[in-house]
Design a protein around this motif. Structure first.
Motif, PDB file in Angstrom:
ATOM      1  N   ILE A  40       0.790  -1.257  -0.071  1.00 60.05           N
ATOM      2  CA  ILE A  40       0.048   0.046  -0.053  1.00 60.05           C
ATOM      3  C   ILE A  40       0.750   1.261  -0.032  1.00 60.05           C
ATOM      4  CG2 ILE A  40      -1.437   1.390   1.451  1.00 60.05           C
ATOM      5  CD1 ILE A  40      -2.939  -1.343   2.356  1.00 60.05           C
ATOM      6  N   GLN A  41       1.850   1.287   0.829  1.00 60.68           N
ATOM      7  CA  GLN A  41       2.629   2.271   0.837  1.00 60.68           C
ATOM      8  C   GLN A  41       3.600   2.686  -0.517  1.00 60.68           C
ATOM      9  OE1 GLN A  41       5.542   2.170   4.083  1.00 60.68           O
ATOM     10  NE2 GLN A  41       4.108   3.052   5.566  1.00 60.68           N
ATOM     11  N   LEU A  42       3.808   1.397  -0.946  1.00 59.00           N
ATOM     12  CA  LEU A  42       4.552   1.683  -2.018  1.00 59.00           C
ATOM     13  C   LEU A  42       3.465   2.453  -3.161  1.00 59.00           C
ATOM     14  CD1 LEU A  42       7.262   0.747  -3.884  1.00 59.00           C
ATOM     15  CD2 LEU A  42       5.819  -1.215  -4.747  1.00 59.00           C
ATOM     16  N   GLY A  43       2.161   1.953  -3.405  1.00 61.17           N
ATOM     17  CA  GLY A  43       1.379   2.386  -4.289  1.00 61.17           C
ATOM     18  C   GLY A  43       1.264   4.187  -3.923  1.00 61.17           C
ATOM     19  N   GLU A  44       1.087   4.406  -2.705  1.00 60.58           N
ATOM     20  CA  GLU A  44       1.163   5.679  -2.614  1.00 60.58           C
ATOM     21  C   GLU A  44       2.307   6.542  -2.781  1.00 60.58           C
ATOM     22  OE1 GLU A  44      -0.090   6.067   1.696  1.00 60.58           O
ATOM     23  OE2 GLU A  44       0.210   8.409   1.693  1.00 60.58           O
ATOM     24  N   ASN A  45       3.492   6.079  -2.485  1.00 63.01           N
ATOM     25  CA  ASN A  45       4.769   6.642  -3.000  1.00 63.01           C
ATOM     26  C   ASN A  45       4.688   6.948  -4.355  1.00 63.01           C
ATOM     27  OD1 ASN A  45       6.715   7.161  -0.736  1.00 63.01           O
ATOM     28  ND2 ASN A  45       5.752   5.640   0.027  1.00 63.01           N
ATOM     29  N   GLU A  46       4.298   5.828  -5.106  1.00 62.97           N
ATOM     30  CA  GLU A  46       4.242   5.891  -6.557  1.00 62.97           C
ATOM     31  C   GLU A  46       3.531   6.953  -7.116  1.00 62.97           C
ATOM     32  OE1 GLU A  46       3.783   2.138  -7.845  1.00 62.97           O
ATOM     33  OE2 GLU A  46       6.157   1.664  -7.759  1.00 62.97           O
ATOM     34  N   LEU A  47       2.323   7.346  -6.418  1.00 61.51           N
ATOM     35  CA  LEU A  47       1.258   8.326  -6.733  1.00 61.51           C
ATOM     36  C   LEU A  47       2.292   9.783  -6.571  1.00 61.51           C
ATOM     37  CD1 LEU A  47      -2.063   7.068  -5.702  1.00 61.51           C
ATOM     38  CD2 LEU A  47      -1.303   7.765  -7.833  1.00 61.51           C
ATOM     39  N   VAL A  48       2.712   9.877  -5.231  1.00 62.16           N
ATOM     40  CA  VAL A  48       3.392  11.054  -5.029  1.00 62.16           C
ATOM     41  C   VAL A  48       4.274  11.429  -5.709  1.00 62.16           C
ATOM     42  CG1 VAL A  48       4.417  12.128  -3.108  1.00 62.16           C
ATOM     43  CG2 VAL A  48       2.612  10.567  -2.558  1.00 62.16           C
ATOM     44  N   LEU A  49       5.151  10.284  -6.377  1.00 60.47           N
ATOM     45  CA  LEU A  49       6.215  10.629  -7.387  1.00 60.47           C
ATOM     46  C   LEU A  49       5.600  11.125  -8.535  1.00 60.47           C
ATOM     47  CD1 LEU A  49       9.349  10.293  -7.723  1.00 60.47           C
ATOM     48  CD2 LEU A  49       8.868   8.042  -8.647  1.00 60.47           C
ATOM     49  N   LYS A  50       4.549  10.576  -8.911  1.00 59.32           N
ATOM     50  CA  LYS A  50       4.054  10.842 -10.337  1.00 59.32           C
ATOM     51  C   LYS A  50       3.549  12.390 -10.416  1.00 59.32           C
ATOM     52  CE  LYS A  50       1.485   7.163 -11.724  1.00 59.32           C
ATOM     53  NZ  LYS A  50       0.114   6.709 -11.851  1.00 59.32           N
ATOM     54  N   GLU A  51       2.965  12.531  -8.951  1.00 53.50           N
ATOM     55  CA  GLU A  51       2.558  14.041  -8.772  1.00 53.50           C
ATOM     56  C   GLU A  51       3.590  15.155  -8.693  1.00 53.50           C
ATOM     57  OE1 GLU A  51      -0.420  15.082  -9.192  1.00 53.50           O
ATOM     58  OE2 GLU A  51      -1.594  13.439  -9.370  1.00 53.50           O
ATOM     59  N   LEU A  52       4.527  14.542  -8.068  1.00 50.74           N
ATOM     60  CA  LEU A  52       5.664  15.643  -7.857  1.00 50.74           C
ATOM     61  C   LEU A  52       6.429  15.746  -9.266  1.00 50.74           C
ATOM     62  CD1 LEU A  52       7.533  14.244  -4.949  1.00 50.74           C
ATOM     63  CD2 LEU A  52       6.305  16.543  -5.080  1.00 50.74           C
ATOM     64  N   ASP A  53       6.402  14.741 -10.059  1.00 50.59           N
ATOM     65  CA  ASP A  53       6.931  14.871 -11.403  1.00 50.59           C
ATOM     66  C   ASP A  53       6.227  15.823 -12.112  1.00 50.59           C
ATOM     67  OD1 ASP A  53       9.194  13.346 -11.139  1.00 50.59           O
ATOM     68  OD2 ASP A  53       8.277  11.525 -11.847  1.00 50.59           O
ATOM     69  N   LEU A  54       4.933  15.897 -11.891  1.00 51.87           N
ATOM     70  CA  LEU A  54       3.991  16.754 -12.694  1.00 51.87           C
ATOM     71  C   LEU A  54       4.300  18.250 -12.393  1.00 51.87           C
ATOM     72  CD1 LEU A  54       0.994  14.429 -13.126  1.00 51.87           C
ATOM     73  CD2 LEU A  54       2.532  15.456 -15.033  1.00 51.87           C
ATOM     74  N   LEU A  55       4.941  18.633 -11.213  1.00 56.88           N
ATOM     75  CA  LEU A  55       4.745  19.803 -10.658  1.00 56.88           C
ATOM     76  C   LEU A  55       5.778  20.706 -11.312  1.00 56.88           C
ATOM     77  CD1 LEU A  55       4.897  19.320  -6.783  1.00 56.88           C
ATOM     78  CD2 LEU A  55       2.881  20.185  -8.184  1.00 56.88           C
ATOM     79  N   GLU A  56       5.498  22.006 -11.518  1.00 58.35           N
ATOM     80  CA  GLU A  56       6.531  22.764 -12.044  1.00 58.35           C
ATOM     81  C   GLU A  56       7.793  23.107 -10.963  1.00 58.35           C
ATOM     82  OE1 GLU A  56       3.035  24.832 -10.727  1.00 58.35           O
ATOM     83  OE2 GLU A  56       3.324  23.245 -12.346  1.00 58.35           O
ATOM     84  N   GLU A  57       8.998  23.607 -11.568  1.00 54.73           N
ATOM     85  CA  GLU A  57      10.113  23.596 -10.746  1.00 54.73           C
ATOM     86  C   GLU A  57       9.725  24.773  -9.477  1.00 54.73           C
ATOM     87  OE1 GLU A  57      13.423  22.551 -11.165  1.00 54.73           O
ATOM     88  OE2 GLU A  57      12.330  21.067 -12.289  1.00 54.73           O
ATOM     89  N   ASP A  58       9.071  25.573  -9.653  1.00 59.26           N
ATOM     90  CA  ASP A  58       8.980  26.586  -8.716  1.00 59.26           C
ATOM     91  C   ASP A  58       7.695  26.136  -7.648  1.00 59.26           C
ATOM     92  OD1 ASP A  58       7.153  27.135 -10.288  1.00 59.26           O
ATOM     93  OD2 ASP A  58       7.345  29.233 -10.467  1.00 59.26           O
ATOM     94  N   ALA A  59       7.218  25.075  -7.797  1.00 56.52           N
ATOM     95  CA  ALA A  59       6.163  24.813  -6.905  1.00 56.52           C
ATOM     96  C   ALA A  59       6.505  24.684  -5.457  1.00 56.52           C
ATOM     97  CB  ALA A  59       5.596  23.549  -7.256  1.00 56.52           C
ATOM     98  N   ASN A  60       5.507  25.297  -4.448  1.00 56.34           N
ATOM     99  CA  ASN A  60       5.677  24.892  -3.048  1.00 56.34           C
ATOM    100  C   ASN A  60       5.611  23.543  -2.593  1.00 56.34           C
ATOM    101  OD1 ASN A  60       6.730  27.580  -2.945  1.00 56.34           O
ATOM    102  ND2 ASN A  60       4.985  28.402  -2.468  1.00 56.34           N
TER     103      ASN A  60
END
Lengths: 130, 399
Positions: A40-60
């Protein structure tokens, strides 16, 4: 006389083995739970990673530590999440290996117990005849 | 009915006790219940998510919203929501990020997608379990009703006939039909056979067998469709058929012509040389065909051929059965249709090749392949050519 002591020995042996088997089974159950948690944690982390990858450079990006939100660098957060994913997958692999090991043990224990039971039964049958 | 020795009867109850089956069923039902709970949870998530999406899309419509702010468990106080376009989004793992409403909606939409895929997989899991459960319950009820399992030896004759009628019908129908309808023609038939043998030998010597072999299956299948009567008739009035043949071939209507083609070609010796020629011309195109288009055919063909052989080795098929097969044709229509459609491919390709040549040759080309097909017939009746046939068949199968 000797047969009765042998019988007692066998019974004690059987009890010990049964206890061992129970322990192993408990361990396996624990392992399963752990594995579930980690997946479950792995799945969550992967989701987070995906979202983080989608963020722009200057995002908080903030991390909630206890009651406070601590601002974090995006790159740092990204690296952290990656590391975490790595760690979790390594852990999952390790759990898999131990699970296999335990299952093997369990099977061998089961076989041993079956043999013991047979012997016990044959001895008891012999006794009954005598 | 089969003799008792051929089958065994076991009560289902002895194989699976009713209790066990019920236990298994209840176990599976339990699992289904668990999955259902999980599914409900996920569906709740989805609902919440869509609500949230609606809310977040509405928020930036106004500069500020008047809301009642919860204060503790029971108290509310009036407040005002400002910065309506800024959201702090929880990404998971205690990571938060500042996003605009629009970006938030994107994030939520992605989340929704993953949720949906999870629900989908859960659904299929539940379906699986349900089929399992229904299987167990039916087993239980069957065991309770005292159902018995009957096992019988697989008898190739009957089953192959019904299962692969298309293949069987053809080969069986031809010899069967002839004998049945006109025993007088037996010697004629024998003559044809010997002629066929000759032709075949020639072919093999020419060393072009391989190519032809590839064809075999196709033609056998084609002929299936109308070979029954065609063969019978064809032998009687070949000349007529020959004429029709030419016509048909031009139009590329494949099936019947080929069948008739056999019989006619078989009779006239000069064809044999022609066959070789025809083959040569065909060789190249055919190879292509077999590699590309014909593969499905070859798959079907060998089987069809194989079965008839077995039947005949068992001492020939009674003509009546042959007829019943014909009756069955209705049922086998589907399989035949398949054969037909398949066949069309190669022929279409062949026709352009044939056109440049004189018509005679084209016919011969077909006959060449047909000769191979007649091997089948021969297998029925022991003949010197037999050893070669299996080889060809195997080769065909290997393809």
């Amino acid at each position: 006389m000797s047969s009765s002591t042998a019988l007692r020995d066998l019974q004690r042996d059987l009890e010990n083995k049964a206890n061992d088997l129970g322990k192993i089974q408990k361990d396996i159950a624990k392992n399963h739970q752990l594995r579930k948690k980690y997946t479950i944690q792995l799945g969550e982390n992967e989701l987070v990673l995906k979202e983080l990858d989608l963020l722009e450079e200057d995002a908080n990006v903030y991390k909630l530590i206890g009651p406070v939100l601590v601002k974090q660098d995006l790159a740092e957060a990204n690296a952290n999440v990656r590391k975490r994913i790595e760690y979790i997958s390594a852990e999952l692999k390790r759990l898999d290996a131990t699970l296999q090991d335990m299952e093997e043990k369990q099977n061998s224990k089961r076989e041993a117990i079956g043999k013991l039971q047979q012997r016990l039964q044959s001895i008891q049958a012999g006794k009954a005849k005598a | 009915m089969e003799p008792a020795a051929k089958g065994t009867v076991t009560p289902l109850a002895s194989l699976f006790s009713e209790e066990d089956a019920k236990k298994a069923a209840s176990f599976v039902e339990e699992k289904i219940g668990e999955k259902r709970v999980e599914m409900n949870r996920l569906q709740q998530f989805v609902e919440e998510n869509t609500n949230l999406i609606n809310l977040v899309t509405k928020l930036p419509d106004q500069l500020h919203h008047n809301v009642m702010v919860p204060f503790g468990k029971l108290a509310f106080f009036p407040g005002r929501l400002i910065h309506t376009n800024e959201c702090l989004v929880l990404l998971g793992e205690n990571y938060y990020t500042d996003r605009t409403s629009k970006q938030t909606v994107d994030v939520l939409a992605r989340r929704d997608k993953t949720l949906q895929s999870q629900i989908h997989s859960l659904k299929s899991e539940i379906e699986d379990l349900q089929t399992e459960a229904s299987f167990f319950t039916t087993t239980a009820s069957e065991a309770m009703e005292g159902l018995v399992e009957i096992r019988e030896e697989y008898v190739e004759e009957d089953s192959s006939a019904t299962v692969l009628q298309s293949g069987v019908k053809e080969s069986s129908g031809i010899p069967g039909g002839e004998t049945a309808e006109a025993e007088v023609e037996d010697d004629e038939f024998a003559r044809i056979m010997s002629r066929l043998n000759e032709l075949e030998m020639q072919e093999e010597q020419d060393g072009e067998d391989a190519d032809n072999r590839g064809e075999e299956p196709d033609f056998s299948i084609e002929t299936v469709e109308e070979s029954d009567y065609n063969m019978v008739k064809g032998i009687r009035d070949e000349t007529e058929q020959n004429r029709t043949e030419y016509r048909k071939e031009e139009t590329t209507i494949s099936v019947p012509k080929k069948a008739s083609g056999h019989s006619s070609s078989i009779r006239e010796p000069r064809y044999s040389e022609a066959i070789v020629k025809g083959k040569v011309t065909e060789v190249l195109p055919e190879k292509h065909l077999h590699e590309d288009v014909d593969d499905p055919l070859t798959c079907i063909g060998p089987i069809a051929q194989y079965l008839p052989k077995e039947d005949q080795s068992r001492g020939g098929i009674p003509q009546q059965t042959a007829r019943t097969w014909r009756d069955f044709q209705g049922t086998s229509a589907g399989s035949r249709a398949m054969a037909k459609t398949n066949v069309v491919g190669p022929q279409k390709i062949q026709t352009p090749i044939q056109k440049p040549e004189p018509k005679f040759d084209t016919n011969k080309a077909f006959t060449g392949s047909i000769v191979e097909h007649t091997h089948n017939l021969e297998t029925n009746k022991p003949s010197p050519v037999q050893p070669s046939k299996p080889v060809s068949r195997f080769m065909a199968r290997r393809r």
